[in-house]
Scaffold this motif. Structure first.
Motif, mmCIF file in Angstrom:
data_model
loop_
_atom_site.group_PDB
_atom_site.id
_atom_site.type_symbol
_atom_site.label_atom_id
_atom_site.label_comp_id
_atom_site.label_asym_id
_atom_site.label_seq_id
_atom_site.Cartn_x
_atom_site.Cartn_y
_atom_site.Cartn_z
ATOM 1 N N SER A 80 -44.933 -63.404 -1.651
ATOM 2 C CA SER A 80 -43.968 -62.445 -1.118
ATOM 3 C C SER A 80 -43.697 -61.321 -2.117
ATOM 4 C CB SER A 80 -42.658 -63.153 -0.769
ATOM 5 O OG SER A 80 -41.694 -62.240 -0.302
ATOM 6 N N ALA A 81 -43.503 -61.665 -3.388
ATOM 7 C CA ALA A 81 -43.219 -60.649 -4.398
ATOM 8 C C ALA A 81 -44.399 -59.703 -4.591
ATOM 9 C CB ALA A 81 -42.849 -61.308 -5.722
ATOM 10 N N LEU A 82 -45.622 -60.236 -4.593
ATOM 11 C CA LEU A 82 -46.814 -59.392 -4.743
ATOM 12 C C LEU A 82 -46.953 -58.426 -3.566
ATOM 13 C CD1 LEU A 82 -49.376 -62.045 -6.039
ATOM 14 C CD2 LEU A 82 -48.615 -60.015 -7.289
ATOM 15 N N LEU A 83 -46.841 -58.969 -2.346
ATOM 16 C CA LEU A 83 -46.994 -58.123 -1.167
ATOM 17 C C LEU A 83 -45.901 -57.065 -1.086
ATOM 18 C CD1 LEU A 83 -48.015 -60.742 1.573
ATOM 19 C CD2 LEU A 83 -49.473 -59.002 0.521
ATOM 20 N N ALA A 241 -37.870 -60.953 -3.828
ATOM 21 C CA ALA A 241 -38.090 -59.556 -4.209
ATOM 22 C C ALA A 241 -37.046 -58.674 -3.528
ATOM 23 C CB ALA A 241 -39.513 -59.081 -3.937
ATOM 24 N N LEU A 242 -37.274 -58.196 -2.291
ATOM 25 C CA LEU A 242 -36.284 -57.301 -1.696
ATOM 26 C C LEU A 242 -36.013 -57.682 -0.245
ATOM 27 C CD1 LEU A 242 -34.429 -54.949 -2.261
ATOM 28 C CD2 LEU A 242 -36.322 -53.386 -1.845
ATOM 29 N N ALA A 243 -36.687 -57.048 0.702
ATOM 30 C CA ALA A 243 -36.390 -57.319 2.111
ATOM 31 C C ALA A 243 -37.632 -57.154 2.975
ATOM 32 C CB ALA A 243 -35.268 -56.413 2.609
ATOM 33 N N SER A 244 -38.754 -57.644 2.485
ATOM 34 C CA SER A 244 -40.056 -57.623 3.176
ATOM 35 C C SER A 244 -40.273 -56.312 3.940
ATOM 36 C CB SER A 244 -40.223 -58.868 4.056
ATOM 37 O OG SER A 244 -39.213 -59.008 5.017
ATOM 38 N N GLY A 245 -40.348 -56.368 5.263
ATOM 39 C CA GLY A 245 -40.702 -55.188 6.036
ATOM 40 C C GLY A 245 -39.682 -54.066 6.006
ATOM 41 N N LEU A 246 -38.465 -54.345 5.534
ATOM 42 C CA LEU A 246 -37.420 -53.314 5.492
ATOM 43 C C LEU A 246 -37.221 -52.729 4.100
ATOM 44 C CD1 LEU A 246 -34.680 -54.832 7.844
ATOM 45 C CD2 LEU A 246 -36.553 -53.272 8.404
ATOM 46 N N ASN A 247 -38.141 -52.986 3.183
ATOM 47 C CA ASN A 247 -37.975 -52.471 1.814
ATOM 48 C C ASN A 247 -37.819 -50.961 1.754
ATOM 49 O OD1 ASN A 247 -38.309 -55.097 1.014
ATOM 50 N ND2 ASN A 247 -39.959 -54.688 -0.418
ATOM 51 N N TRP A 307 -44.302 -52.050 -10.898
ATOM 52 C CA TRP A 307 -44.939 -53.293 -11.361
ATOM 53 C C TRP A 307 -44.350 -53.806 -12.667
ATOM 54 C CZ3 TRP A 307 -47.540 -56.277 -8.240
ATOM 55 C CH2 TRP A 307 -48.153 -55.717 -7.113
ATOM 56 N N ALA A 308 -44.048 -52.897 -13.610
ATOM 57 C CA ALA A 308 -43.532 -53.349 -14.906
ATOM 58 C C ALA A 308 -42.054 -53.693 -14.851
ATOM 59 C CB ALA A 308 -43.774 -52.276 -15.972
ATOM 60 N N VAL A 309 -41.317 -53.072 -13.943
ATOM 61 C CA VAL A 309 -39.870 -53.318 -13.867
ATOM 62 C C VAL A 309 -39.528 -54.168 -12.646
ATOM 63 C CG1 VAL A 309 -37.584 -52.262 -13.722
ATOM 64 C CG2 VAL A 309 -39.385 -51.164 -15.075
ATOM 65 N N PHE A 310 -39.847 -53.673 -11.450
ATOM 66 C CA PHE A 310 -39.423 -54.382 -10.238
ATOM 67 C C PHE A 310 -40.107 -55.740 -10.101
ATOM 68 C CE2 PHE A 310 -39.907 -55.534 -5.777
ATOM 69 C CZ PHE A 310 -38.594 -55.540 -5.370
ATOM 70 N N PHE A 311 -41.436 -55.782 -10.180
ATOM 71 C CA PHE A 311 -42.139 -57.050 -9.960
ATOM 72 C C PHE A 311 -41.789 -58.074 -11.038
ATOM 73 C CE2 PHE A 311 -45.797 -59.854 -10.778
ATOM 74 C CZ PHE A 311 -45.857 -60.505 -9.552
ATOM 75 N N VAL A 312 -41.870 -57.665 -12.298
ATOM 76 C CA VAL A 312 -41.554 -58.608 -13.385
ATOM 77 C C VAL A 312 -40.104 -59.075 -13.277
ATOM 78 C CG1 VAL A 312 -41.308 -58.846 -15.889
ATOM 79 C CG2 VAL A 312 -43.320 -57.686 -14.935
ATOM 80 N N GLY A 313 -39.197 -58.138 -13.011
ATOM 81 C CA GLY A 313 -37.785 -58.503 -12.883
ATOM 82 C C GLY A 313 -37.526 -59.412 -11.703
ATOM 83 N N ALA A 314 -38.203 -59.152 -10.574
ATOM 84 C CA ALA A 314 -38.009 -59.982 -9.385
ATOM 85 C C ALA A 314 -38.515 -61.403 -9.617
ATOM 86 C CB ALA A 314 -38.717 -59.364 -8.184
ATOM 87 N N MET A 315 -39.660 -61.543 -10.301
ATOM 88 C CA MET A 315 -40.188 -62.879 -10.571
ATOM 89 C C MET A 315 -39.285 -63.643 -11.539
ATOM 90 S SD MET A 315 -42.781 -63.363 -8.661
ATOM 91 C CE MET A 315 -43.517 -64.836 -9.377
ATOM 92 N N LEU A 316 -38.814 -62.966 -12.578
ATOM 93 C CA LEU A 316 -37.860 -63.613 -13.486
ATOM 94 C C LEU A 316 -36.566 -63.947 -12.771
ATOM 95 C CD1 LEU A 316 -38.146 -61.643 -16.852
ATOM 96 C CD2 LEU A 316 -38.594 -64.072 -16.497
ATOM 97 N N GLY A 317 -36.132 -63.026 -11.923
ATOM 98 C CA GLY A 317 -34.888 -63.229 -11.186
ATOM 99 C C GLY A 317 -34.955 -64.396 -10.228
ATOM 100 N N MET A 318 -36.142 -64.732 -9.752
ATOM 101 C CA MET A 318 -36.290 -65.907 -8.889
ATOM 102 C C MET A 318 -36.556 -67.166 -9.710
ATOM 103 S SD MET A 318 -36.131 -67.006 -5.775
ATOM 104 C CE MET A 318 -36.499 -65.832 -4.467
ATOM 105 N N LEU A 319 -37.368 -67.061 -10.772
ATOM 106 C CA LEU A 319 -37.721 -68.235 -11.573
ATOM 107 C C LEU A 319 -36.508 -68.832 -12.269
ATOM 108 C CD1 LEU A 319 -39.869 -70.122 -12.816
ATOM 109 C CD2 LEU A 319 -40.106 -68.442 -14.671
ATOM 110 N N LEU A 320 -35.702 -67.986 -12.917
ATOM 111 C CA LEU A 320 -34.598 -68.517 -13.723
ATOM 112 C C LEU A 320 -33.565 -69.280 -12.886
ATOM 113 C CD1 LEU A 320 -34.086 -65.512 -16.185
ATOM 114 C CD2 LEU A 320 -35.273 -67.672 -16.613
ATOM 115 N N PRO A 321 -33.034 -68.709 -11.782
ATOM 116 C CA PRO A 321 -32.058 -69.475 -10.999
ATOM 117 C C PRO A 321 -32.648 -70.730 -10.352
ATOM 118 C CG PRO A 321 -31.912 -67.141 -10.464
ATOM 119 C CD PRO A 321 -33.160 -67.332 -11.265
#
Length: 497
Positions: A80-83, A241-247, A307-321
């Motif tokens: 989901s985060a990649l797409l 990540a965000l909101a799939s088709g409504l990003n 990719w350097a901010v949103f993707f990395v941040g989203a993956m960390l934001g999901m992994l940590l919690p």
């Protein structure tokens, strides 16, 4: 000399044509090095990330992992985060190449703006107007103030606190000179502090084996765990990540930041910023060697931001919690529910490590959900304002080409509507509805984006494989939406694992 224009799509005026600006001129620096990129260029991704690290990462992800574990769930997060990050780049491609925000751009897709602009707003509003993100923040704030989680008969206090936080968002925008910049600065503080605190707490208390399980879960492609439904996975996929088709609703800020042709179109200023006109029709660039070179530079800055901010941040934001939640479930022997997941980690960790940990985790939860609340509430107002301003000459005349005269009164109206909608269900139940409605957006908006981007000036057009990945967005998120609809109307899961 006749003014050059660029026809694009149907039912909207052709785009004006001008050269791309130099990034150094836009960001007012002599040279764009790494430090200047961090200081001045990064921004829209932070606003999107502030929304991202919220409903999915703090509510749906931990709830799913707490109940079912990492294996078979984690890969849904990764895909989901990649797409979604790729989808964000493609949406922003259009904004940077034309200066038009997506809700206005959709109006160029057949059959035209009279269908697409209202339809886009209805889908977007139906996904987010219920206010689950606001109710979740209120739930955490209640616990922070009262020193305990709320009782069922105190749910009204939770909702009132959520509404109070909406008023805080209104005040942030009122005091801003430039609304997008105020959101950026707020999210620099919120997102940076939250990730650092979460990282510190999780490293300090979670065993290495749990970390390893979490990371392996993200990259292990296997069948989902027994008992979970496609609807539950769809909610997780939709709000990872965000909101799939409504990003697209969060990509307006590339215009306001001044990326590419956004610099030629304008931005929404705050009450302290003075009148700032926004062109109702976008501007694109001619295909010249200089513009081709400048486009590559702008596109590279976009890739860094996403990719350097949103993707990395989203993956960390999901992994940590989720790693933290897995540890909490293991040591407490309890599982989160839809009713208590916003405060579950704080309550259980407080019982183990003391009141200081209880309050620290409550602060983290409130700020995470407030950053989501900040971005979504403002986006509801921003997208409607941009759409109304672009398609209605009457409104432009009424507000004297000053978008603030529409933006702020409309924000108060939306606040009142959310204050009523917030009473409909529990916070997490509202968020699950929103997430699956986001998946609905993936059934049509990627196709609309293909149409628009294929008609951009040649240097800005996507490669063939970009269209393939956009089609994968339709397949992946559309699958989950179909399951959601079936379960919603029949009460039984179409696909259960």
């Amino acid at each position: 000399m006749e003014t050059q224009t660029h026809p694009l799509g149907t039912s909207r005026p052709p785009l004006d044509v001008a050269d791309l600006p130099q990034p150094e001129d836009v960001f007012k620096v002599r040279k764009l090095g790494p430090v200047q990129v961090i200081q001045f260029v990064i921004g829209p991704s932070l606003i999107a990330l502030g929304i991202s690290i919220g409903s999915g990462e703090w509510l749906l992800g931990p709830q799913a992992v707490g109940k079912y574990g990492f294996v078979g769930v984690g890969w849904v997060i990764t895909v989901s985060a990649l797409l979604q990050t790729f989808y964000n780049v493609e949406i922003s491609r259009y904004v940077i190449a034309t200066g038009e925000v997506p809700v206005v751009g959709w109006g160029r897709v057949p059959p035209g703006w009279k269908f697409w602009v209202p339809f886009s707003l209805v889908v977007f509003y139906f996904a987010f107007i219920f206010g689950g993100w606001a109710a979740g923040a209120g739930q955490g704030l209640f616990a922070l103030v009262a020193g305990r989680v709320y009782r069922p008969d105190e749910i009204e206090y939770v909702r009132l606190l959520g509404i109070g936080l909406l008023v805080v968002v209104f005040l942030i925008t009122v005091m801003a000179k430039k609304v997008s910049r105020a959101l950026e600065l707020t999210n620099w503080v919120l997102v940076g502090a939250l990730l650092l605190i979460l990282l510190g707490v999780t490293v300090a208390i979670v065993p290495f084996a749990v970390w390893l399980d979490g990371i392996k879960g993200l990259v292990t492609f296997t069948a989902p765990p027994a008992g979970i439904t496609a609807t539950q996975l769809g909610a997780l996929a939709g709000f990872t990540a965000l909101a799939s088709g409504l990003n697209w609703y969060a990509m307006n800020h590339y215009r306001d930041k001044g990326y590419g042709m956004g610099h030629r179109v304008g931005y929404i200023s705050g009450m302290r910023g003075g009148k700032q006109e926004i062109k109702p029709v976008g501007v694109t660039f001619p295909d010249t060697p200089e513009n081709r070179s400048l486009w590559k530079r702008w596109y590279k800055l976009l890739l860094i931001d996403q990719w350097a901010v949103f993707f990395v941040g989203a993956m960390l934001g999901m992994l940590l919690p989720t790693v933290l939640m897995a540890h909490v479930v293991d040591v407490s022997g309890k599982q989160p529910t839809a009713a208590n997941v916003p405060t579950f980690s704080a309550e259980q960790l407080g019982a183990i490590y003391g009141q200081a940990m209880f309050y620290l985790m409550l602060i983290v939860g409130v700020l995470i959900l407030f950053s989501t609340q900040l971005g979504i509430f403002e986006a509801l107002v921003r997208n409607f304002t941009d759409a109304a301003h672009a398609v209605s000459p009457r409104i432009r005349k009424r507000i004297e080409d000053d978008p603030r005269k529409f933006y702020y009164p409309f924000m108060l109206l939306v606040l009142a509507v959310i204050a009523g909608a917030i009473h409909l269900a529990l916070p997490v139940e509202l968020v699950q509805i929103s997430a699956n409605m986001s998946n609905f957006g993936a059934l049509m908006f990627p196709f609309a984006l293909m149409y628009l981007n294929s008609r951009l000036p040649k240097p800005a057009r996507p490669h063939w494989w970009h269209y393939v990945i956009l089609a994968l967005n339709v397949v992946f998120f559309g699958f989950f939406f179909v399951n959601f609809v079936y379960e919603f109307f029949t009460g039984a899961a179409l696909v259960k694992f």
